[in-house]
Design an enzyme around this catalytic site. Structure first.
Site, PDB file in Angstrom:
ATOM      1  N   ARG A  59       3.587  10.540 -14.315  1.00 17.84           N
ATOM      2  CA  ARG A  59       4.763   9.875 -13.740  1.00 17.84           C
ATOM      3  C   ARG A  59       4.657   8.355 -13.843  1.00 17.84           C
ATOM      4  O   ARG A  59       4.462   7.681 -12.844  1.00 17.84           O
ATOM      5  CB  ARG A  59       4.903  10.252 -12.253  1.00 17.84           C
ATOM      6  CG  ARG A  59       5.035  11.709 -11.929  1.00 17.84           C
ATOM      7  CD  ARG A  59       5.363  11.906 -10.434  1.00 17.84           C
ATOM      8  NE  ARG A  59       4.491  11.175  -9.556  1.00 17.84           N
ATOM      9  CZ  ARG A  59       3.388  11.677  -8.989  1.00 17.84           C
ATOM     10  NH1 ARG A  59       3.046  12.940  -9.189  1.00 17.84           N
ATOM     11  NH2 ARG A  59       2.644  10.930  -8.198  1.00 17.84           N
ATOM     12  N   LYS A  63      13.481   5.346 -10.346  1.00 18.38           N
ATOM     13  CA  LYS A  63      14.049   5.069  -9.017  1.00 18.38           C
ATOM     14  C   LYS A  63      14.453   3.603  -8.930  1.00 18.38           C
ATOM     15  O   LYS A  63      14.034   2.797  -9.760  1.00 18.38           O
ATOM     16  CB  LYS A  63      13.023   5.424  -7.946  1.00 18.38           C
ATOM     17  CG  LYS A  63      11.705   4.675  -8.056  1.00 18.38           C
ATOM     18  CD  LYS A  63      10.615   5.317  -7.195  1.00 18.38           C
ATOM     19  CE  LYS A  63       9.322   4.525  -7.305  1.00 18.38           C
ATOM     20  NZ  LYS A  63       8.187   5.214  -6.672  1.00 18.38           N
ATOM     21  N   HIS A  74       0.106  11.885  -4.848  1.00 10.53           N
ATOM     22  CA  HIS A  74       0.302  10.483  -5.245  1.00 10.53           C
ATOM     23  C   HIS A  74      -0.901   9.657  -4.822  1.00 10.53           C
ATOM     24  O   HIS A  74      -1.378   9.777  -3.698  1.00 10.53           O
ATOM     25  CB  HIS A  74       1.584   9.957  -4.579  1.00 10.53           C
ATOM     26  CG  HIS A  74       2.007   8.604  -5.064  1.00 10.53           C
ATOM     27  ND1 HIS A  74       2.161   8.305  -6.404  1.00 10.53           N
ATOM     28  CD2 HIS A  74       2.323   7.463  -4.405  1.00 10.53           C
ATOM     29  CE1 HIS A  74       2.563   7.043  -6.519  1.00 10.53           C
ATOM     30  NE2 HIS A  74       2.656   6.513  -5.327  1.00 10.53           N
ATOM     31  N   ARG A 117       1.573   9.561   3.543  1.00  5.88           N
ATOM     32  CA  ARG A 117       3.008   9.259   3.583  1.00  5.88           C
ATOM     33  C   ARG A 117       3.791  10.550   3.797  1.00  5.88           C
ATOM     34  O   ARG A 117       4.234  10.830   4.909  1.00  5.88           O
ATOM     35  CB  ARG A 117       3.399   8.552   2.289  1.00  5.88           C
ATOM     36  CG  ARG A 117       4.775   7.972   2.283  1.00  5.88           C
ATOM     37  CD  ARG A 117       5.009   7.030   1.126  1.00  5.88           C
ATOM     38  NE  ARG A 117       4.935   7.670  -0.191  1.00  5.88           N
ATOM     39  CZ  ARG A 117       5.088   7.020  -1.347  1.00  5.88           C
ATOM     40  NH1 ARG A 117       5.333   5.715  -1.355  1.00  5.88           N
ATOM     41  NH2 ARG A 117       5.019   7.654  -2.501  1.00  5.88           N
ATOM     42  N   TYR A 145      18.016 -28.186   0.849  1.00  4.66           N
ATOM     43  CA  TYR A 145      17.891 -27.957   2.295  1.00  4.66           C
ATOM     44  C   TYR A 145      16.548 -28.452   2.828  1.00  4.66           C
ATOM     45  O   TYR A 145      15.503 -28.207   2.220  1.00  4.66           O
ATOM     46  CB  TYR A 145      17.976 -26.468   2.610  1.00  4.66           C
ATOM     47  CG  TYR A 145      19.359 -25.880   2.470  1.00  4.66           C
ATOM     48  CD1 TYR A 145      20.422 -26.322   3.253  1.00  4.66           C
ATOM     49  CD2 TYR A 145      19.594 -24.849   1.565  1.00  4.66           C
ATOM     50  CE1 TYR A 145      21.683 -25.762   3.128  1.00  4.66           C
ATOM     51  CE2 TYR A 145      20.845 -24.272   1.434  1.00  4.66           C
ATOM     52  CZ  TYR A 145      21.888 -24.739   2.219  1.00  4.66           C
ATOM     53  OH  TYR A 145      23.133 -24.181   2.092  1.00  4.66           O
ATOM     54  N   CYS A 160      18.161 -22.095  -2.839  1.00  4.22           N
ATOM     55  CA  CYS A 160      19.259 -21.739  -1.928  1.00  4.22           C
ATOM     56  C   CYS A 160      19.724 -20.313  -2.240  1.00  4.22           C
ATOM     57  O   CYS A 160      19.173 -19.648  -3.109  1.00  4.22           O
ATOM     58  CB  CYS A 160      20.428 -22.694  -2.103  1.00  4.22           C
ATOM     59  SG  CYS A 160      19.982 -24.429  -2.184  1.00  4.22           S
ATOM     60  N   MET A 161      20.778 -19.867  -1.557  1.00  2.00           N
ATOM     61  CA  MET A 161      21.267 -18.514  -1.797  1.00  2.00           C
ATOM     62  C   MET A 161      21.793 -18.359  -3.231  1.00  2.00           C
ATOM     63  O   MET A 161      21.583 -17.319  -3.865  1.00  2.00           O
ATOM     64  CB  MET A 161      22.366 -18.151  -0.797  1.00  2.00           C
ATOM     65  CG  MET A 161      22.778 -16.689  -0.867  1.00  2.00           C
ATOM     66  SD  MET A 161      24.131 -16.269   0.222  1.00  2.00           S
ATOM     67  CE  MET A 161      23.358 -16.347   1.831  1.00  2.00           C
ATOM     68  N   ASP A 162      22.443 -19.408  -3.730  1.00  2.00           N
ATOM     69  CA  ASP A 162      23.114 -19.275  -5.027  1.00  2.00           C
ATOM     70  C   ASP A 162      22.753 -20.346  -6.047  1.00  2.00           C
ATOM     71  O   ASP A 162      23.316 -20.352  -7.140  1.00  2.00           O
ATOM     72  CB  ASP A 162      24.637 -19.324  -4.832  1.00  2.00           C
ATOM     73  CG  ASP A 162      25.061 -18.639  -3.560  1.00  2.00           C
ATOM     74  OD1 ASP A 162      24.933 -17.421  -3.488  1.00  2.00           O
ATOM     75  OD2 ASP A 162      25.484 -19.345  -2.617  1.00  2.00           O
TER      76      ASP A 162
HETATM   77  C1  PLP Z   1       7.058   5.159  -7.529  1.00  2.00           C
HETATM   78  C2  PLP Z   1       6.243   6.321  -7.767  1.00  2.00           C
HETATM   79  C3  PLP Z   1       5.584   6.504  -9.001  1.00  2.00           C
HETATM   80  C4  PLP Z   1       5.527   5.451 -10.068  1.00  2.00           C
HETATM   81  O1  PLP Z   1       4.647   4.417  -9.678  1.00  2.00           O
HETATM   82  P1  PLP Z   1       4.233   3.242 -10.680  1.00  2.00           P
HETATM   83  O2  PLP Z   1       3.149   2.517  -9.984  1.00  2.00           O
HETATM   84  O3  PLP Z   1       5.449   2.401 -10.864  1.00  2.00           O
HETATM   85  O4  PLP Z   1       3.807   3.883 -11.939  1.00  2.00           O
HETATM   86  C5  PLP Z   1       4.927   7.710  -9.207  1.00  2.00           C
HETATM   87  N1  PLP Z   1       4.901   8.658  -8.242  1.00  2.00           N
HETATM   88  C6  PLP Z   1       5.480   8.501  -7.038  1.00  2.00           C
HETATM   89  C7  PLP Z   1       5.406   9.587  -6.023  1.00  2.00           C
HETATM   90  C8  PLP Z   1       6.157   7.323  -6.747  1.00  2.00           C
HETATM   91  O5  PLP Z   1       6.729   7.164  -5.549  1.00  2.00           O
END
Ligand code: PLP
Length: 375
Positions: free
Chosen positions: A224, A38, A167, A137, A269, A316-318
């Site tokens: 995951r 992601k 999770h 969540r 700044y 700064c920004m850049d």
């Molecule tokens: C982002 C996410 C992960 C991965 O988490 P890490 O801490 O980067 O390993 C796994 N499962 C779910 C549901 C997530 O949202």
């Protein structure tokens, strides 16, 4: 257009593949991996990362946060499973099914719409049921209500409940009691479904990076991993003796301007930095507009010619400035290492996360579109 020398990230796909091998070696041989990619693979570039990882047979699929992320992976040639970890909106169901992307499901009001969309396309859509075991969540509750949700899913002719997952909220802490409690709640619910409905989900999963490293009993049919794929640490409380995390990303720029200023000269700044002595100041053309945190003002470091040099004044920004007085032979256009190693010194994303009072996950995700990526 060529990638600009202004600021660019080098992403080492060999290191990412090595990290995957290490992860695989830590889980049981028949546990598959859904690599979490992601947010553009945590800023590393999802297209390149997934196309490399797809070749590994134990990588069974990929996890994304949104349908848009999933579609762009399909468009780039990904044929393995793609699971959306977040909510999928009903107006996108048909597209989701056409692209063969797996949604997670946890809202009862979605079942009928999803079934209808699949029916219209003459398909059976596979789904993974999200269970809330303590994250608070998204997810069904692991009780009678959750059970009736699963029953409804099983009765929907065009839906196949392929997976079930949860999770962890606190797997990255030294004290594993909260995570172990979640694991038990999850296992109990899986057993409840088996007992009451006679159904065993083929694909069960709950392990994120932190729990892959520290809770082996949580590695079920798949795991995951996210942050550890990229060689970054889930938290400073997670350590595993034989896992050498290798950061895959390094970040570079160059010196665009050099000047000597007299003691008493303010820099950037707000004049928050005032030279205490005559100082050689280098300007670096990177800023928070690139995702380089402003909170590194007067706190961060870079490497120039193998020496660690401090950021002076506000980012700064850049652009931002460095005190390079002590760097022998420093000159215009010298390379500046923002993240990575040079000789025996290095600056890691994990370290910058602490220095900037941000989160290492956030730093890589925030690396902006203006930052070129070299693979
Ligand atoms: C982002 C996410 C992960 C991965 O988490 P890490 O801490 O980067 O390993 C796994 N499962 C779910 C549901 C997530 O949202």
């Amino acid at each position: 257009m060529n990638i600009s020398k202004r600021v660019y990230a080098k992403v080492d796909l060999d290191i990412i593949e090595e990290n995957l091998k290490t992860i695989h070696s830590m889980t049981s041989p028949d546990t598959g991996i859904y690599a979490v990619v992601k947010a553009d693979a945590y800023g590393h570039g999802a297209e390149k990362v997934t196309n490399r990882l797809q070749e590994l047979d134990y990588v069974k699929g990929f996890c994304v946060a949104t349908l848009e992320e999933g579609i762009s992976l399909r468009d780039s040639g990904i044929t393995k499973k793609i699971l959306i970890l977040g909510y999928s909106f009903p107006e996108q169901y048909e597209e989701l099914i056409k692209y063969d992307i797996t949604p997670c499901i946890f809202r009862e009001d979605n079942i009928e719409a999803l079934n209808a969309a699949a029916k219209k396309l003459n398909k059976v859509v596979k789904v993974h049921v999200k269970v809330d075991t303590g994250m608070g969540r998204i997810g069904i509750t692991p009780d009678e209500e959750g059970l009736s949700f699963v029953k409804k899913l099983m009765e929907a002719p065009n839906i196949e409940p392929e997976g079930v997952f949860t999770h962890f909220a606190r797997a990255d802490e030294t004290d594993k009691s909260a995570a172990m409690k979640q694991l038990k709640v999850f296992n109990d619910f899986i057993n409840l479904v088996k007992d009451k409905l006679g159904y065993g989900f083929p694909v069960r999963h709950c392990s994120n990076s932190a729990s892959i490293l520290t809770i082996p009993e949580a590695n079920m049919d798949i795991v995951r991993p996210g942050i550890i794929i990229y060689g970054l640490s889930p938290s400073d409380e997670v350590t595993a003796p034989d896992f050498k995390l290798k950061p895959a990303l390094s970040l570079y720029s160059s010196i665009t301007y050099l000047k000597e200023v007299k003691a008493g000269t303010p820099i950037s700044y707000g004049g928050t930095y005032v030279a205490k002595k005559d100082t050689l100041v280098a300007t670096v053309p990177v800023g928070y507009g690139d995702g380089y945190p402003r909170s590194l003002s007067n706190k961060g470091f870079c490497l120039v010619r193998g020496r660690k040099v401090p950021i002076i004044g506000r980012v700064c920004m850049d652009q931002f400035m460095l005190d390079v007085t002590d760097v022998k032979g420093v000159s215009l256009d010298d390379e500046v290492v923002l993240i990575g190693g040079d000789k025996d010194l290095s600056i890691t994303t994990d370290e910058l996360g602490v220095l900037s009072d941000r989160f290492n996950y956030e730093l890589v995700c925030d690396l902006g579109k203006r930052v070129g990526r070299i693979y």
